[in-house]
Design a protein around this motif. Structure first.
Motif, PDB file in Angstrom:
ATOM      1  N   MET A   1       0.838  -1.179   0.000  1.00 28.13           N
ATOM      2  CA  MET A   1       0.000   0.000   0.000  1.00 28.13           C
ATOM      3  C   MET A   1       0.883   1.243   0.000  1.00 28.13           C
ATOM      4  O   MET A   1       1.905   1.272   0.664  1.00 28.13           O
ATOM      5  CB  MET A   1      -0.925   0.007   1.207  1.00 28.13           C
ATOM      6  N   ALA A   2       0.463   2.283  -0.764  1.00 25.69           N
ATOM      7  CA  ALA A   2       1.378   3.388  -0.973  1.00 25.69           C
ATOM      8  C   ALA A   2       0.622   4.674  -1.272  1.00 25.69           C
ATOM      9  O   ALA A   2      -0.511   4.641  -1.747  1.00 25.69           O
ATOM     10  CB  ALA A   2       2.304   3.056  -2.146  1.00 25.69           C
ATOM     11  N   PRO A   3       1.261   5.836  -1.007  1.00 26.53           N
ATOM     12  CA  PRO A   3       0.683   7.091  -1.467  1.00 26.53           C
ATOM     13  C   PRO A   3       0.649   7.118  -2.992  1.00 26.53           C
ATOM     14  O   PRO A   3       1.285   6.288  -3.666  1.00 26.53           O
ATOM     15  CB  PRO A   3       1.627   8.148  -0.898  1.00 26.53           C
ATOM     16  N   PHE A   4      -0.086   8.081  -3.546  1.00 27.04           N
ATOM     17  CA  PHE A   4      -0.357   8.074  -4.979  1.00 27.04           C
ATOM     18  C   PHE A   4       0.925   8.004  -5.825  1.00 27.04           C
ATOM     19  O   PHE A   4       1.011   7.195  -6.756  1.00 27.04           O
ATOM     20  CB  PHE A   4      -1.167   9.316  -5.355  1.00 27.04           C
ATOM     21  N   HIS A   5       1.903   8.846  -5.535  1.00 29.06           N
ATOM     22  CA  HIS A   5       3.083   8.900  -6.397  1.00 29.06           C
ATOM     23  C   HIS A   5       3.878   7.597  -6.350  1.00 29.06           C
ATOM     24  O   HIS A   5       4.636   7.292  -7.289  1.00 29.06           O
ATOM     25  CB  HIS A   5       3.972  10.097  -6.045  1.00 29.06           C
ATOM     26  N   LYS A   6       3.708   6.818  -5.284  1.00 32.25           N
ATOM     27  CA  LYS A   6       4.353   5.506  -5.217  1.00 32.25           C
ATOM     28  C   LYS A   6       3.492   4.431  -5.888  1.00 32.25           C
ATOM     29  O   LYS A   6       4.009   3.490  -6.491  1.00 32.25           O
ATOM     30  CB  LYS A   6       4.609   5.120  -3.757  1.00 32.25           C
ATOM     31  N   ALA A   7       2.178   4.590  -5.796  1.00 27.46           N
ATOM     32  CA  ALA A   7       1.257   3.583  -6.334  1.00 27.46           C
ATOM     33  C   ALA A   7       1.213   3.574  -7.859  1.00 27.46           C
ATOM     34  O   ALA A   7       0.649   2.655  -8.457  1.00 27.46           O
ATOM     35  CB  ALA A   7      -0.148   3.819  -5.781  1.00 27.46           C
ATOM     36  N   ILE A   8       1.799   4.603  -8.514  1.00 25.03           N
ATOM     37  CA  ILE A   8       1.791   4.649  -9.988  1.00 25.03           C
ATOM     38  C   ILE A   8       3.161   4.328 -10.580  1.00 25.03           C
ATOM     39  O   ILE A   8       3.369   4.499 -11.790  1.00 25.03           O
ATOM     40  CB  ILE A   8       1.334   6.022 -10.495  1.00 25.03           C
ATOM     41  N   GLU A   9       4.088   3.835  -9.774  1.00 24.94           N
ATOM     42  CA  GLU A   9       5.434   3.557 -10.286  1.00 24.94           C
ATOM     43  C   GLU A   9       5.416   2.452 -11.336  1.00 24.94           C
ATOM     44  O   GLU A   9       4.747   1.427 -11.174  1.00 24.94           O
ATOM     45  CB  GLU A   9       6.366   3.185  -9.142  1.00 24.94           C
ATOM     46  N   LEU A  10       6.157   2.675 -12.414  1.00 31.04           N
ATOM     47  CA  LEU A  10       6.244   1.744 -13.541  1.00 31.04           C
ATOM     48  C   LEU A  10       7.699   1.427 -13.829  1.00 31.04           C
ATOM     49  O   LEU A  10       8.598   2.207 -13.515  1.00 31.04           O
ATOM     50  CB  LEU A  10       5.612   2.362 -14.796  1.00 31.04           C
ATOM     51  N   GLN A  11       7.904   0.298 -14.503  1.00 28.30           N
ATOM     52  CA  GLN A  11       9.239  -0.083 -14.947  1.00 28.30           C
ATOM     53  C   GLN A  11       9.177  -0.530 -16.408  1.00 28.30           C
ATOM     54  O   GLN A  11       8.311  -1.323 -16.765  1.00 28.30           O
ATOM     55  CB  GLN A  11       9.795  -1.231 -14.092  1.00 28.30           C
ATOM     56  N   PRO A  12      10.086  -0.022 -17.264  1.00 30.33           N
ATOM     57  CA  PRO A  12      10.137  -0.548 -18.632  1.00 30.33           C
ATOM     58  C   PRO A  12      10.628  -1.993 -18.615  1.00 30.33           C
ATOM     59  O   PRO A  12      11.407  -2.385 -17.747  1.00 30.33           O
ATOM     60  CB  PRO A  12      11.131   0.380 -19.334  1.00 30.33           C
ATOM     61  N   THR A  13      10.177  -2.779 -19.565  1.00 32.55           N
ATOM     62  CA  THR A  13      10.570  -4.182 -19.619  1.00 32.55           C
ATOM     63  C   THR A  13      11.528  -4.417 -20.781  1.00 32.55           C
ATOM     64  O   THR A  13      11.797  -3.535 -21.584  1.00 32.55           O
ATOM     65  CB  THR A  13       9.344  -5.095 -19.800  1.00 32.55           C
ATOM     66  N   SER A  14      12.013  -5.624 -20.876  1.00 32.21           N
ATOM     67  CA  SER A  14      12.929  -5.997 -21.957  1.00 32.21           C
ATOM     68  C   SER A  14      12.190  -6.359 -23.241  1.00 32.21           C
ATOM     69  O   SER A  14      12.812  -6.751 -24.223  1.00 32.21           O
ATOM     70  CB  SER A  14      13.791  -7.185 -21.514  1.00 32.21           C
ATOM     71  N   GLN A  15      10.847  -6.224 -23.237  1.00 35.52           N
ATOM     72  CA  GLN A  15      10.061  -6.606 -24.416  1.00 35.52           C
ATOM     73  C   GLN A  15       9.992  -5.510 -25.469  1.00 35.52           C
ATOM     74  O   GLN A  15       9.301  -5.648 -26.456  1.00 35.52           O
ATOM     75  CB  GLN A  15       8.629  -6.955 -23.987  1.00 35.52           C
ATOM     76  N   ASN A  16      10.692  -4.374 -25.249  1.00 33.98           N
ATOM     77  CA  ASN A  16      10.602  -3.261 -26.169  1.00 33.98           C
ATOM     78  C   ASN A  16      11.058  -3.676 -27.557  1.00 33.98           C
ATOM     79  O   ASN A  16      12.053  -4.367 -27.727  1.00 33.98           O
ATOM     80  CB  ASN A  16      11.445  -2.093 -25.652  1.00 33.98           C
ATOM     81  N   SER A  17      10.313  -3.215 -28.571  1.00 31.82           N
ATOM     82  CA  SER A  17      10.586  -3.684 -29.936  1.00 31.82           C
ATOM     83  C   SER A  17      10.906  -2.548 -30.890  1.00 31.82           C
ATOM     84  O   SER A  17      10.560  -2.605 -32.056  1.00 31.82           O
ATOM     85  CB  SER A  17       9.365  -4.470 -30.461  1.00 31.82           C
ATOM     86  N   GLY A  18      11.545  -1.491 -30.399  1.00 29.67           N
ATOM     87  CA  GLY A  18      11.939  -0.402 -31.287  1.00 29.67           C
ATOM     88  C   GLY A  18      11.625   0.946 -30.676  1.00 29.67           C
ATOM     89  O   GLY A  18      11.000   1.049 -29.622  1.00 29.67           O
TER      90      GLY A  18
END
Length: 335
Positions: free
Chosen positions: A1-18
């Motif tokens: 559970m987290a405050p808003f700015h923590k609850a929206i954290e994202l990470q790019p994955t290795s599936q990027n295709s260009g």
């Protein structure tokens, strides 16, 4: 559970295709839900934040317009957002962003990004703002330092992270004996209205384009504001958003003596409710706030300093909570 700015954290994955596509992953926080179902504005904020991240190294860093279609309920758990450029021009970039859970598409969006501000070479420089008599002013009556605080919303699991106020003058407009009510001689009609200063209680939060995507979906809707005589048959219900659009009107001013850091003004109205499933409309405006709730005092001319940051429209339904709960359980079981 987290405050808003923590609850929206994202990470790019290795599936990027260009360079024109990217995939992000994250976790839908269990606190940002309505009973069991992730809040629609929170889900949209995840999608907007993914595209802001994707566009961060381009000239078109700012969201200008977002259209979202909510296809299936989301569930607390892992998700994946796939971002793709459709067209990039001199002035605007068009993109899609889609949220998947277990390879099932839950929400699809089309977004337009650009520079939200004056553009070099734009000779017209067309704006409509104060002190023009044609410009719309902030539609709330009270200053955030004096407005009465609103009571709790038990259905919002994220309630500890937010605070909001009441607008008695707006509430009075919805009463059966108010001049806004119509009869056979009326032309048009104002529907029902709602307004509030709405803020994050966590001191480290700040208003961003991402949080605006959440805030446009925070209001009391038409079915909830009608008197009981006009909503016969409406049981304890969930009001899922089907479609939602946002136009970002102006850059967010930095905190100052006239602009709060983590509070906005929210105004909404609704005019229509029809079959099927209690389908109803909402129009929403997001404004800057002069202070955070309960802080400061009204300075001379504070109203003229406020800016409309975004407007939004949506179509939503009315679904009994027992049915909605079953849907949420089915979606959770699939993850």
């Amino acid at each position: 559970m987290a405050p808003f700015h923590k609850a929206i954290e994202l990470q790019p994955t290795s599936q990027n295709s260009g360079e024109n596509e990217r995939v992000y992953q994250g976790l839908i926080d269990p606190e940002w839900v309505v009973v069991k179902i992730p809040h629609g504005g929170y889900i949209l904020a995840l999608l907007v934040d993914a595209v802001i991240n994707f566009q961060s190294t381009t000239p078109h860093k700012d969201p200008i317009h977002v259209t979202a279609h909510f296809l299936r309920p989301s569930a607390v758990g892992n998700f994946e957002i796939r971002v793709r450029v459709l067209k990039s021009g001199k002035g605007f970039t068009n993109l899609t962003a889609e949220l998947f859970q277990k390879n099932t598409l839950k929400v699809t969006t089309h977004m337009i990004f650009a520079h939200n501000g004056p553009v070099p070479g734009d000779k017209a420089n067309l704006t409509l703002q104060s002190p023009s008599a044609y410009a719309r002013r902030v539609p709330l009556y009270l200053h955030p330092s004096t407005a009465p605080r609103a009571g709790g919303q038990e259905r919002w699991n994220f309630q500890p992270h937010i605070e909001w106020t009441r607008e008695p003058d707006i509430e009075a407009k919805n009463k059966p004996n108010h001049p806004n009510r119509t009869d056979r001689s009326s032309i048009g009609g104002e529907g029902v209205e709602w307004g509030s200063w709405f803020g994050f209680s966590d001191k480290e939060e700040k208003i961003t384009s991402t949080s605006i995507a959440f805030l446009v979906d925070i209001f009391s809707n038409l079915p909830s504001l009608l008197p009981r005589s006009e909503r016969k048959g409406l049981v304890n219900s969930w009001f899922p958003t089907v479609t939602l659009s946002i136009e970002f009107k102006a850059p967010i001013p930095p905190p100052s003596e006239y602009h709060a850091s983590r509070t906005v003004g929210v105004y909404s109205n609704g005019k229509f409710m029809h079959h099927p499933q209690g389908r109803h409309d909402a129009y929403v405006e997001i404004w800057t706030a002069p202070t955070n709730i309960g802080e400061g005092e009204p300075l001379d001319g504070w109203r003229d300093k406020q800016v409309c940051l975004a407007i939004s429209t949506q179509m939503a339904l009315a679904i009994p909570f027992d049915e909605a709960s079953k849907r949420a359980d089915r979606e959770t079981a699939r993850l």
